[in-house]
Design an enzyme around this catalytic site. Structure first.
Site, mmCIF file in Angstrom:
data_model
loop_
_atom_site.group_PDB
_atom_site.id
_atom_site.type_symbol
_atom_site.label_atom_id
_atom_site.label_comp_id
_atom_site.label_asym_id
_atom_site.label_seq_id
_atom_site.Cartn_x
_atom_site.Cartn_y
_atom_site.Cartn_z
ATOM 1 N N ASP A 215 -23.994 -4.600 -44.438
ATOM 2 C CA ASP A 215 -22.625 -4.695 -44.913
ATOM 3 C C ASP A 215 -21.567 -5.021 -44.011
ATOM 4 O O ASP A 215 -20.470 -5.446 -43.909
ATOM 5 C CB ASP A 215 -22.270 -3.318 -45.678
ATOM 6 C CG ASP A 215 -22.157 -2.170 -44.736
ATOM 7 O OD1 ASP A 215 -23.028 -2.141 -44.001
ATOM 8 O OD2 ASP A 215 -21.136 -1.627 -44.375
ATOM 9 N N HIS A 216 -22.162 -5.338 -42.608
ATOM 10 C CA HIS A 216 -21.391 -5.750 -41.491
ATOM 11 C C HIS A 216 -21.735 -6.975 -41.079
ATOM 12 O O HIS A 216 -21.095 -7.818 -40.507
ATOM 13 C CB HIS A 216 -21.530 -4.975 -40.378
ATOM 14 C CG HIS A 216 -20.693 -3.550 -40.531
ATOM 15 N ND1 HIS A 216 -19.517 -3.227 -40.101
ATOM 16 C CD2 HIS A 216 -21.101 -2.721 -41.253
ATOM 17 C CE1 HIS A 216 -18.959 -2.004 -40.561
ATOM 18 N NE2 HIS A 216 -19.791 -1.641 -41.233
ATOM 19 N N HIS B 218 -23.013 -3.507 -35.432
ATOM 20 C CA HIS B 218 -24.176 -2.766 -35.494
ATOM 21 C C HIS B 218 -24.774 -3.772 -36.780
ATOM 22 O O HIS B 218 -24.309 -4.507 -37.339
ATOM 23 C CB HIS B 218 -24.101 -1.283 -35.950
ATOM 24 C CG HIS B 218 -23.413 -0.930 -37.166
ATOM 25 N ND1 HIS B 218 -22.177 -1.185 -37.393
ATOM 26 C CD2 HIS B 218 -23.870 -0.477 -38.332
ATOM 27 C CE1 HIS B 218 -21.835 -0.740 -38.552
ATOM 28 N NE2 HIS B 218 -22.746 -0.414 -39.212
ATOM 29 N N HIS C 98 -25.991 -2.678 -39.578
ATOM 30 C CA HIS C 98 -26.234 -2.789 -41.267
ATOM 31 C C HIS C 98 -25.666 -4.016 -41.891
ATOM 32 O O HIS C 98 -24.677 -4.627 -41.495
ATOM 33 C CB HIS C 98 -25.494 -1.512 -41.604
ATOM 34 C CG HIS C 98 -26.181 -0.284 -41.168
ATOM 35 N ND1 HIS C 98 -25.357 0.809 -41.040
ATOM 36 C CD2 HIS C 98 -27.518 -0.071 -40.912
ATOM 37 C CE1 HIS C 98 -26.394 2.025 -40.882
ATOM 38 N NE2 HIS C 98 -27.656 1.282 -40.615
#
Length: 268
Positions: free
Chosen positions: A78-79, A74, A76
């Site tokens: 942090d990914h 996804h 976001h």
């Protein structure tokens, strides 16, 4: 509770050192590889943390392997914030549902079968945490990579006021798949692996249903504003995660409104 280096026969975790209230111990980057094969699939390279991204690339290299592609669960940061740098390090494309998070890659669709040097992954559309959230079914290991749809501990934030209904549908779908295929392991985007997946999914579903009951009770007790519901449902919430609580409450209120269970005059 070992996270870094944990996994299954075909999946290994490299933990990013970015702990926090929303990332738990950090982002789990997964390296997937069919035994004996050279080609590797990386899932969720993580934030733009150069030392972490270089460690992931070096880990693959030390295995005598090569990254064939990167997948993002996804949008976001942090990914996926480190996707471009990781693509530069490895030369591999980054595939994702959201076009903004792709790097020379293509989209991912529900039920799409991804093959890479003998490895097979099934894409599962699981909206709710975000509208572009996916999970990945690694059937050969009886495992599901869950991104942020299911975490190693704690609960998932719903991103968007209308996200709870699809999120509940996603949880029911994962539970059905777990039962049908006797899934043994969930590999989350944060936190430790879960070796009792059915219990974890039932707990997630029960938690959401219990929270909805609490929101109903708060409204019946006179709460009409999101902040008032937060104060009743999450009385011990710390300020740093209050925005996340507000997002969840709004999603719960919109869910109840859509079901015709919310009286007039209640903010949603």
């Amino acid at each position: 509770m070992r996270i870094d280096g944990s996994g299954t026969l075909r999946a290994g975790c490299v933990l990013c050192p970015n702990p926090g209230p929303m990332t738990l111990e950090g982002t789990n980057t997964w390296i997937l590889r069919e035994p004996g094969a050279r080609g590797v699939v990386v899932v969720d390279p993580g934030p733009h943390h150069e030392r972490h991204l270089e460690r992931v690339a070096r880990t693959v290299q030390e295995q005598g392997a090569q990254v064939l592609m990167t997948l993002v669960t996804h949008r976001h940061f942090d990914h996926c914030e480190g996707s471009r740098y990781f693509s530069e390090l490895t030369g591999a494309p980054v595939h994702a549902v959201d076009p903004r998070t792709r790097v020379s890659g293509s989209g991912l669709e529900d039920d799409q079968l991804i093959r890479a040097d003998g490895l097979e992954l099934r894409v599962l559309a699981t909206p709710g945490h975000t509208d572009d959230s996916i999970c990945l079914f690694l059937e050969a290991d009886s495992a599901i990579l869950t991104g942020d749809t299911v975490l190693g501990h704690g609960t998932t934030v719903i991103d968007g006021d209308d996200g709870l209904a699809p999120y509940m549908d996603s949880l029911y779908r994962l539970r059905d798949l777990t039962r049908e295929h006797q899934v043994r392991t969930l590999l989350p985007g944060h936190g430790p692996i879960l070796t009792s997946p059915l219990a974890a999914l039932n707990s997630y579903i029960d938690h959401r249903e219990a929270r909805l009951a609490q929101v109903r009770d708060a409204v019946e007790a006179g709460a009409t504003k999101v902040d008032e519901v937060i104060d009743r449902v999450y009385p011990d919430v710390v300020e740093s995660v209050r925005p996340a609580a507000a997002s969840s409450v709004r999603a719960q209120l919109r869910y109840l409104a859509a079901k015709g269970e919310l009286p007039e005059g209640v903010e949603n």
